[in-house]
Design a protein around this motif. Structure first.
Motif, PDB file in Angstrom:
ATOM      1  N   THR A   1      52.177  47.624  34.569  1.00  0.00           N
ATOM      2  CA  THR A   1      51.578  48.452  35.614  1.00  0.00           C
ATOM      3  C   THR A   1      50.336  47.790  36.183  1.00  0.00           C
ATOM      4  OG1 THR A   1      50.242  49.629  33.991  1.00  0.00           O
ATOM      5  CG2 THR A   1      52.372  50.579  34.547  1.00  0.00           C
ATOM      6  N   ILE A   2      50.015  48.189  37.389  1.00  0.00           N
ATOM      7  CA  ILE A   2      48.782  47.768  38.040  1.00  0.00           C
ATOM      8  C   ILE A   2      47.716  48.791  37.675  1.00  0.00           C
ATOM      9  CG2 ILE A   2      47.692  47.434  40.294  1.00  0.00           C
ATOM     10  CD1 ILE A   2      50.463  46.669  41.333  1.00  0.00           C
ATOM     11  N   PRO A   3      46.471  48.355  37.450  1.00  0.00           N
ATOM     12  CA  PRO A   3      45.438  49.323  37.097  1.00  0.00           C
ATOM     13  C   PRO A   3      45.424  50.528  38.033  1.00  0.00           C
ATOM     14  CG  PRO A   3      44.573  47.106  36.976  1.00  0.00           C
ATOM     15  CD  PRO A   3      45.953  47.002  37.542  1.00  0.00           C
ATOM     16  N   THR A   4      45.240  51.725  37.470  1.00  0.00           N
ATOM     17  CA  THR A   4      45.366  52.953  38.258  1.00  0.00           C
ATOM     18  C   THR A   4      44.063  53.742  38.306  1.00  0.00           C
ATOM     19  OG1 THR A   4      46.206  54.085  36.298  1.00  0.00           O
ATOM     20  CG2 THR A   4      47.824  53.167  37.837  1.00  0.00           C
ATOM     21  N   GLY A   5      42.933  53.032  38.261  1.00  0.00           N
ATOM     22  CA  GLY A   5      41.658  53.708  38.430  1.00  0.00           C
ATOM     23  C   GLY A   5      41.498  54.200  39.851  1.00  0.00           C
ATOM     24  N   ALA A   6      40.310  54.689  40.175  1.00  0.00           N
ATOM     25  CA  ALA A   6      40.048  55.193  41.514  1.00  0.00           C
ATOM     26  C   ALA A   6      40.285  54.096  42.544  1.00  0.00           C
ATOM     27  CB  ALA A   6      38.602  55.688  41.592  1.00  0.00           C
ATOM     28  N   ALA A   7      40.932  54.464  43.631  1.00  0.00           N
ATOM     29  CA  ALA A   7      41.254  53.501  44.679  1.00  0.00           C
ATOM     30  C   ALA A   7      39.981  52.900  45.264  1.00  0.00           C
ATOM     31  CB  ALA A   7      42.070  54.174  45.773  1.00  0.00           C
ATOM     32  N   THR A   8      40.053  51.618  45.606  1.00  0.00           N
ATOM     33  CA  THR A   8      38.912  50.930  46.199  1.00  0.00           C
ATOM     34  C   THR A   8      39.327  50.220  47.471  1.00  0.00           C
ATOM     35  OG1 THR A   8      39.324  48.912  44.930  1.00  0.00           O
ATOM     36  CG2 THR A   8      37.822  50.531  43.954  1.00  0.00           C
ATOM     37  N   THR A   9      38.332  49.851  48.249  1.00  0.00           N
ATOM     38  CA  THR A   9      38.521  49.031  49.442  1.00  0.00           C
ATOM     39  C   THR A   9      37.477  47.929  49.404  1.00  0.00           C
ATOM     40  OG1 THR A   9      39.359  50.862  50.776  1.00  0.00           O
ATOM     41  CG2 THR A   9      38.477  48.972  51.963  1.00  0.00           C
TER      42      THR A   9
ATOM     43  N   GLY B   1      48.421  33.906  31.341  1.00  0.00           N
ATOM     44  CA  GLY B   1      46.979  33.900  31.538  1.00  0.00           C
ATOM     45  C   GLY B   1      46.641  34.102  32.999  1.00  0.00           C
ATOM     46  N   GLY B   2      45.681  34.963  33.294  1.00  0.00           N
ATOM     47  CA  GLY B   2      45.287  35.209  34.678  1.00  0.00           C
ATOM     48  C   GLY B   2      46.236  36.149  35.387  1.00  0.00           C
ATOM     49  N   ARG B   3      46.106  36.179  36.698  1.00  0.00           N
ATOM     50  CA  ARG B   3      46.896  37.094  37.533  1.00  0.00           C
ATOM     51  C   ARG B   3      48.239  36.491  37.911  1.00  0.00           C
ATOM     52  NH1 ARG B   3      44.451  42.052  36.973  1.00  0.00           N
ATOM     53  NH2 ARG B   3      42.241  41.620  36.612  1.00  0.00           N
ATOM     54  N   VAL B   4      49.169  37.365  38.218  1.00  0.00           N
ATOM     55  CA  VAL B   4      50.510  36.915  38.575  1.00  0.00           C
ATOM     56  C   VAL B   4      51.087  37.877  39.605  1.00  0.00           C
ATOM     57  CG1 VAL B   4      51.664  38.233  36.741  1.00  0.00           C
ATOM     58  CG2 VAL B   4      52.728  36.133  37.608  1.00  0.00           C
ATOM     59  N   ASP B   5      51.960  37.349  40.490  1.00  0.00           N
ATOM     60  CA  ASP B   5      52.656  38.188  41.471  1.00  0.00           C
ATOM     61  C   ASP B   5      53.602  39.133  40.746  1.00  0.00           C
ATOM     62  OD1 ASP B   5      51.402  36.654  43.381  1.00  0.00           O
ATOM     63  OD2 ASP B   5      53.146  35.410  43.799  1.00  0.00           O
ATOM     64  N   MET B   6      53.625  40.399  41.198  1.00  0.00           N
ATOM     65  CA  MET B   6      54.504  41.394  40.595  1.00  0.00           C
ATOM     66  C   MET B   6      55.449  41.957  41.638  1.00  0.00           C
ATOM     67  SD  MET B   6      52.053  43.288  37.824  1.00  0.00           S
ATOM     68  CE  MET B   6      53.479  44.152  37.174  1.00  0.00           C
TER      69      MET B   6
ATOM     70  N   ARG C   1      54.714  43.428  45.377  1.00  0.00           N
ATOM     71  CA  ARG C   1      53.756  44.486  45.671  1.00  0.00           C
ATOM     72  C   ARG C   1      52.310  44.094  45.418  1.00  0.00           C
ATOM     73  NH1 ARG C   1      53.505  48.294  40.838  1.00  0.00           N
ATOM     74  NH2 ARG C   1      54.368  47.151  39.084  1.00  0.00           N
ATOM     75  N   THR C   2      52.064  42.983  44.710  1.00  0.00           N
ATOM     76  CA  THR C   2      50.702  42.513  44.504  1.00  0.00           C
ATOM     77  C   THR C   2      50.734  41.080  44.002  1.00  0.00           C
ATOM     78  OG1 THR C   2      48.618  42.864  43.295  1.00  0.00           O
ATOM     79  CG2 THR C   2      50.639  43.406  42.147  1.00  0.00           C
ATOM     80  N   ASP C   3      49.626  40.382  44.219  1.00  0.00           N
ATOM     81  CA  ASP C   3      49.460  39.058  43.614  1.00  0.00           C
ATOM     82  C   ASP C   3      48.441  39.113  42.485  1.00  0.00           C
ATOM     83  OD1 ASP C   3      47.088  39.386  44.999  1.00  0.00           O
ATOM     84  OD2 ASP C   3      46.991  37.307  45.666  1.00  0.00           O
ATOM     85  N   SER C   4      48.079  40.327  42.063  1.00  0.00           N
ATOM     86  CA  SER C   4      47.004  40.506  41.078  1.00  0.00           C
ATOM     87  C   SER C   4      47.464  41.267  39.843  1.00  0.00           C
ATOM     88  CB  SER C   4      45.819  41.234  41.730  1.00  0.00           C
ATOM     89  OG  SER C   4      45.336  40.513  42.832  1.00  0.00           O
ATOM     90  N   GLY C   5      48.732  41.111  39.473  1.00  0.00           N
ATOM     91  CA  GLY C   5      49.226  41.786  38.298  1.00  0.00           C
ATOM     92  C   GLY C   5      48.788  41.108  37.013  1.00  0.00           C
ATOM     93  N   THR C   6      48.853  41.851  35.922  1.00  0.00           N
ATOM     94  CA  THR C   6      48.543  41.322  34.594  1.00  0.00           C
ATOM     95  C   THR C   6      49.735  41.568  33.691  1.00  0.00           C
ATOM     96  OG1 THR C   6      46.187  41.778  34.877  1.00  0.00           O
ATOM     97  CG2 THR C   6      46.964  41.425  32.635  1.00  0.00           C
ATOM     98  N   VAL C   7      50.232  40.503  33.073  1.00  0.00           N
ATOM     99  CA  VAL C   7      51.412  40.592  32.216  1.00  0.00           C
ATOM    100  C   VAL C   7      51.119  39.851  30.918  1.00  0.00           C
ATOM    101  CG1 VAL C   7      53.852  39.970  31.965  1.00  0.00           C
ATOM    102  CG2 VAL C   7      52.994  40.752  34.174  1.00  0.00           C
TER     103      VAL C   7
END
Length: 454
Positions: free
Chosen positions: A238-246, A204-209, A194-200
């Motif tokens: 979880t993926i950050p759930t702030g206001a949606a962006t484009t 270190g850094g981003r990871v596919d989730m 669902r994303t390549d920008s997850g944080t676990v």
């Protein structure tokens, strides 16, 4: 003037909680570096797929270590093969994968995975045949039913949206949506990247989730274990759930000279929720945020960071970079507590092929007395144009047998591409000159030059 190519996608923050709780997992390779698997487990990760092999000659250097560490903390694990399709190579790649990543019959091991992201210039029919051959070979060798990893667009474009592969579970890569599109008429997806920008934690850094479409009991069974529950899985990272962006991305040109400058620009915005007073709210700029421009070179599966940029008060960013080779570019915003992560669409930029260079070799005297000085020289050219600044390596060997030995390294000079060196042979010798290939030039080897004794 060529119009800039512009693409944008909806934010990863558009991912919302489903009424079904899915088991969460990750996929990774050596690019994630050292992983602290106990922290990964504590962060709610239930499963992990790891890159094992690519083509028929590469093994990910972290695969074995990550498998052992994940197994030690109780995370279900599986290996994937990054396919490099070429006619006639499916069986060899399948055997290489199983030999290096197998046997796939131990408890806790998920089925083998075929990662389909490139075509190898095969036609739709050829790629279908290649894929079928790889899958059936792996199934015969392991006794497990392999999983197919692909994106909806790749499957539809390059496998003709084939419906002939339902025997194999689908792992679909579809980012920035609340529910993935399922290609090829599969009745359901089994895994969803669902994303390549997850944080676990522990990475270190981003990871596919990823998510698994089933209960923990279903996941355990798929990993050759018993246990689990038919109840919804507990939530994982979880993926950050702030206001949606484009975020959008534009390239000043989509064709560039090798190492030419291309300007990438775009806007990071957020659209407020609709209200009675603003039923169709306008996007608002997201200012002073750092976005990352990444590139994936043609023929590669790996994204590399090119540079970063900070958005202005209007949410705009602008950055110029050199383009050394054909690549696909994207820009990403990782998200924070206020604004959710987002990622642009893909912008390809192509460069022409490498310049073909030629090198010749001559001597001032074809015959000399032992120890007499002789100049050997030549030119590096591209067509009728001399090439300056090219590295030239000069080698010698005996007239009969023997090995090549480098005797000099020179740099070609303007305006003719001239290079030279002097030698004092004590006996007959054969010489050659080599100008190596680079990102910009195709390498070349000169004619063989013989200098004999009088």
């Amino acid at each position: 003037m060529r119009r800039p190519a512009v693409v944008s996608v909806t934010a990863l923050g558009a991912l919302v909680a489903s009424t079904v709780a899915y088991a969460d997992g990750i996929d990774l390779s050596h690019w994630q570096g050292t992983v602290t698997w106990s922290k990964v487990k504590a962060d709610g990760v239930s499963f992990a797929f790891m890159k094992a092999t690519e083509s028929s000659n590469y093994v990910d250097p972290t695969y074995a270590k990550n498998v052992a560490a994940a197994q030690a903390v109780g995370i279900y694990h599986g290996g994937y093969h990054f396919a490099r399709p070429q006619v006639g190579t499916a069986v060899a790649q399948a055997r290489w994968f199983v030999a290096k990543a197998g046997p796939f019959n131990t408890a806790g091991t998920l089925p083998p995975v075929l990662d389909l992201e490139v075509t190898g210039s095969l036609t739709v029919a050829q790629l279908r045949t290649w894929t079928t051959t790889w899958l059936t070979t792996v199934e015969e060798l392991t006794g497990r039913t392999p999983i197919i990893y692909t994106s909806p667009s790749f499957w539809r474009s390059h496998l003709g949206d084939s419906t002939a592969f339902h025997h194999y579970p689908l792992w679909v890569a579809h980012w920035g949506v609340s529910s993935p599109s399922v290609p090829g008429g599969w009745p359901r997806w089994t895994f969803w990247q669902r994303t390549d920008s997850g944080t676990v934690s522990g990475i270190g850094g981003r990871v596919d989730m990823n998510r698994f479409n089933g209960s923990t009991a279903d996941l355990a069974a798929l990993a050759l274990k018993t246990g689990g529950s038919t109840a919804p899985a507990p939530p994982g990272p979880t993926i950050p759930t702030g206001a949606a962006t484009t975020v959008s991305l534009a390239a000043s040109r989509t064709t560039s000279a090798i190492n030419g400058s291309v300007t990438f620009s775009g806007d990071l915005t957020s659209t407020p929720a609709a209200s009675p007073t603003a039923p169709t709210p306008k996007p608002v700029p997201v200012a002073t945020r750092t976005v990352t421009l990444s590139a994936r070179d043609a023929g590669s599966s790996t994204w590399r960071t090119v540079t970063t940029a900070t958005t202005s008060t209007t949410g705009h960013f602008n950055v110029s970079v050199r383009v050394p080779r054909s690549a696909t570019y994207r820009v990403s915003w990782p998200g924070d507590s206020t604004y959710a992560a987002s990622q642009s669409g893909l912008v390809p930029v192509t460069t022409p092929g490498r310049t073909v260079q030629s090198i010749d070799l001559h001597a001032t005297k074809p015959r000399v007395r032992p120890g007499e000085q002789v100049m050997i020289y030549g030119h590096v050219t591209a067509g009728t144009k001399g090439l300056a600044g090219r590295t030239v390596r000069i080698y010698k060997k005996p007239l009969v047998g023997g090995r090549w030995t480098r005797i000099a390294t020179k740099t070609s000079l303007a305006p003719t591409g001239w290079y030279s060196t002097t030698v004092r042979p004590l006996r007959g010798r054969i010489y050659k000159a080599v100008t190596p290939g680079t990102l910009w030039y195709v390498g070349d080897t000169s004619n063989q030059l013989t200098v004999r004794m009088r």
